[in-house]
Design a protein around this motif. Structure first.
Motif, PDB file in Angstrom:
ATOM      1  N   ASP A  31       0.997  -1.258   0.049  1.00 51.61           N
ATOM      2  CA  ASP A  31       0.026  -0.059   0.141  1.00 51.61           C
ATOM      3  C   ASP A  31       0.947   1.300   0.011  1.00 51.61           C
ATOM      4  O   ASP A  31       0.388   2.378  -0.643  1.00 51.61           O
ATOM      5  CB  ASP A  31      -0.820  -0.228   1.072  1.00 51.61           C
ATOM      6  CG  ASP A  31      -1.944  -0.989   1.216  1.00 51.61           C
ATOM      7  OD1 ASP A  31      -2.360  -1.290   0.060  1.00 51.61           O
ATOM      8  OD2 ASP A  31      -2.805  -1.162   1.998  1.00 51.61           O
ATOM      9  N   LEU A  32       2.070   1.290   0.917  1.00 55.22           N
ATOM     10  CA  LEU A  32       2.957   2.642   0.932  1.00 55.22           C
ATOM     11  C   LEU A  32       3.336   2.616  -0.551  1.00 55.22           C
ATOM     12  O   LEU A  32       3.660   3.810  -0.981  1.00 55.22           O
ATOM     13  CB  LEU A  32       3.858   2.028   1.899  1.00 55.22           C
ATOM     14  CG  LEU A  32       3.490   2.204   3.465  1.00 55.22           C
ATOM     15  CD1 LEU A  32       4.600   1.704   4.289  1.00 55.22           C
ATOM     16  CD2 LEU A  32       3.181   3.530   3.506  1.00 55.22           C
ATOM     17  N   ARG A  34       2.371   1.627  -3.443  1.00 51.86           N
ATOM     18  CA  ARG A  34       1.253   2.007  -4.503  1.00 51.86           C
ATOM     19  C   ARG A  34       0.701   3.383  -4.380  1.00 51.86           C
ATOM     20  O   ARG A  34       0.519   4.105  -5.426  1.00 51.86           O
ATOM     21  CB  ARG A  34       0.367   1.078  -4.485  1.00 51.86           C
ATOM     22  CG  ARG A  34      -0.793   1.087  -5.628  1.00 51.86           C
ATOM     23  CD  ARG A  34      -1.938   0.177  -5.380  1.00 51.86           C
ATOM     24  NE  ARG A  34      -2.492  -0.069  -4.061  1.00 51.86           N
ATOM     25  CZ  ARG A  34      -2.120  -1.291  -3.504  1.00 51.86           C
ATOM     26  NH1 ARG A  34      -1.423  -2.197  -3.952  1.00 51.86           N
ATOM     27  NH2 ARG A  34      -2.826  -1.515  -2.258  1.00 51.86           N
ATOM     28  N   THR A  35       0.504   3.817  -2.875  1.00 50.08           N
ATOM     29  CA  THR A  35      -0.036   4.961  -2.671  1.00 50.08           C
ATOM     30  C   THR A  35       0.843   6.112  -2.922  1.00 50.08           C
ATOM     31  O   THR A  35       0.309   7.099  -3.250  1.00 50.08           O
ATOM     32  CB  THR A  35      -0.720   4.865  -1.294  1.00 50.08           C
ATOM     33  OG1 THR A  35      -1.405   3.914  -1.050  1.00 50.08           O
ATOM     34  CG2 THR A  35      -1.556   6.185  -1.055  1.00 50.08           C
ATOM     35  N   PHE A  36       2.042   6.149  -2.338  1.00 51.78           N
ATOM     36  CA  PHE A  36       2.906   7.162  -2.324  1.00 51.78           C
ATOM     37  C   PHE A  36       3.954   6.988  -3.300  1.00 51.78           C
ATOM     38  O   PHE A  36       5.006   8.072  -3.284  1.00 51.78           O
ATOM     39  CB  PHE A  36       3.627   7.587  -0.756  1.00 51.78           C
ATOM     40  CG  PHE A  36       2.301   7.473   0.013  1.00 51.78           C
ATOM     41  CD1 PHE A  36       1.411   8.631   0.311  1.00 51.78           C
ATOM     42  CD2 PHE A  36       2.005   6.499   0.889  1.00 51.78           C
ATOM     43  CE1 PHE A  36       0.804   8.975   1.243  1.00 51.78           C
ATOM     44  CE2 PHE A  36       0.932   6.623   2.006  1.00 51.78           C
ATOM     45  CZ  PHE A  36       0.271   7.979   1.998  1.00 51.78           C
ATOM     46  N   THR A  37       4.164   6.199  -4.163  1.00 48.41           N
ATOM     47  CA  THR A  37       5.338   5.998  -5.189  1.00 48.41           C
ATOM     48  C   THR A  37       6.666   6.120  -4.446  1.00 48.41           C
ATOM     49  O   THR A  37       7.501   6.920  -4.532  1.00 48.41           O
ATOM     50  CB  THR A  37       4.990   6.913  -6.026  1.00 48.41           C
ATOM     51  OG1 THR A  37       3.757   6.973  -6.659  1.00 48.41           O
ATOM     52  CG2 THR A  37       6.080   6.479  -7.360  1.00 48.41           C
ATOM     53  N   LYS A  72       2.896  12.430   4.956  1.00 48.72           N
ATOM     54  CA  LYS A  72       1.813  11.466   4.715  1.00 48.72           C
ATOM     55  C   LYS A  72       1.792  10.161   4.924  1.00 48.72           C
ATOM     56  O   LYS A  72       1.056   9.313   5.457  1.00 48.72           O
ATOM     57  CB  LYS A  72       1.302  11.823   3.374  1.00 48.72           C
ATOM     58  CG  LYS A  72       0.855  13.257   2.919  1.00 48.72           C
ATOM     59  CD  LYS A  72       0.528  13.549   1.484  1.00 48.72           C
ATOM     60  CE  LYS A  72       0.240  15.114   1.371  1.00 48.72           C
ATOM     61  NZ  LYS A  72       0.042  15.116  -0.279  1.00 48.72           N
ATOM     62  N   PHE A  76      -0.564   7.934   7.374  1.00 51.68           N
ATOM     63  CA  PHE A  76      -1.112   6.987   6.873  1.00 51.68           C
ATOM     64  C   PHE A  76      -0.975   5.629   7.631  1.00 51.68           C
ATOM     65  O   PHE A  76      -1.896   4.755   8.015  1.00 51.68           O
ATOM     66  CB  PHE A  76      -0.431   6.508   5.432  1.00 51.68           C
ATOM     67  CG  PHE A  76      -1.120   5.235   4.778  1.00 51.68           C
ATOM     68  CD1 PHE A  76      -2.479   5.479   3.887  1.00 51.68           C
ATOM     69  CD2 PHE A  76      -0.486   4.181   4.602  1.00 51.68           C
ATOM     70  CE1 PHE A  76      -2.909   4.443   3.249  1.00 51.68           C
ATOM     71  CE2 PHE A  76      -0.977   2.944   3.938  1.00 51.68           C
ATOM     72  CZ  PHE A  76      -1.986   3.070   3.372  1.00 51.68           C
ATOM     73  N   ARG A  80      -3.515   3.208  10.733  1.00 51.57           N
ATOM     74  CA  ARG A  80      -4.126   1.995  10.601  1.00 51.57           C
ATOM     75  C   ARG A  80      -4.411   1.203  11.558  1.00 51.57           C
ATOM     76  O   ARG A  80      -3.893   1.344  12.762  1.00 51.57           O
ATOM     77  CB  ARG A  80      -2.896   1.082   9.963  1.00 51.57           C
ATOM     78  CG  ARG A  80      -2.326   1.585   8.874  1.00 51.57           C
ATOM     79  CD  ARG A  80      -3.040   1.000   7.333  1.00 51.57           C
ATOM     80  NE  ARG A  80      -3.088  -0.369   7.090  1.00 51.57           N
ATOM     81  CZ  ARG A  80      -2.961  -0.670   5.928  1.00 51.57           C
ATOM     82  NH1 ARG A  80      -2.428  -0.022   4.875  1.00 51.57           N
ATOM     83  NH2 ARG A  80      -2.815  -2.141   5.746  1.00 51.57           N
TER      84      ARG A  80
END
Length: 97
Positions: A31-32, A34-37, A72, A76, A80
Motif C-alpha cells: 500500500d505504501l 502504490r499510494t505514495f510511489t 503523509k 497513513f 491503521r
C-alpha cells in the motif's frame, strides 16, 4: 536532489505468529509503495512477531516535497487500526552534502 527516509517502528495487535505478522506487513508495504510511489520494505524486528521495522525512502528535486510525502506516509501508518506506531525516525539529505 533530495533524499528522504523514515524508519517506522510498529507494534501489531492480535498477532501470535510470524505468518500472521507477514499477513499484515506485506499489504502495508505494498500500500505504501502504490499510494505514495516510494520505496518501502520491512527492515527491522524480523524475528519478532508483534513488532516490525518498516523503512520508506524517496528521492525528489524539492526538499519540501520529500517532507510532505514522509508526513503523509507517517500519518497513513498511524491511522491503521491494526497497528500502533511506536516511533518514526527521519532523515533528509541533499546530494550536495
Amino acid at each position: 536532489m533530495w533524499i528522504g527516509w523514515v524508519e517506522l517502528d510498529v507494534l501489531m495487535g492480535d498477532v501470535h505468529t510470524l505468518k500472521e505478522k507477514r499477513a499484515l506487513v506485506r499489504p502495508l508495504v505494498a500500500d505504501l509503495r502504490r499510494t505514495f510511489t516510494v520505496s518501502a520494505a520491512e527492515t527491522g524486528s524480523l524475528d519478532l512477531y508483534r513488532r516490525a521495522g518498516i523503512g520508506v525512502g524517496l528521492v525528489a528535486g524539492d526538499s519540501q516535497h520529500v517532507i510532505d510525502v514522509l508526513d503523509k506516509v507517517e500519518d497513513f501508518v498511524s491511522r491503521r487500526p491494526e497497528l500502533d506506531l511506536l516511533s518514526a525516525r527521519r532523515g533528509l539529505a541533499s546530494s550536495d552534502d
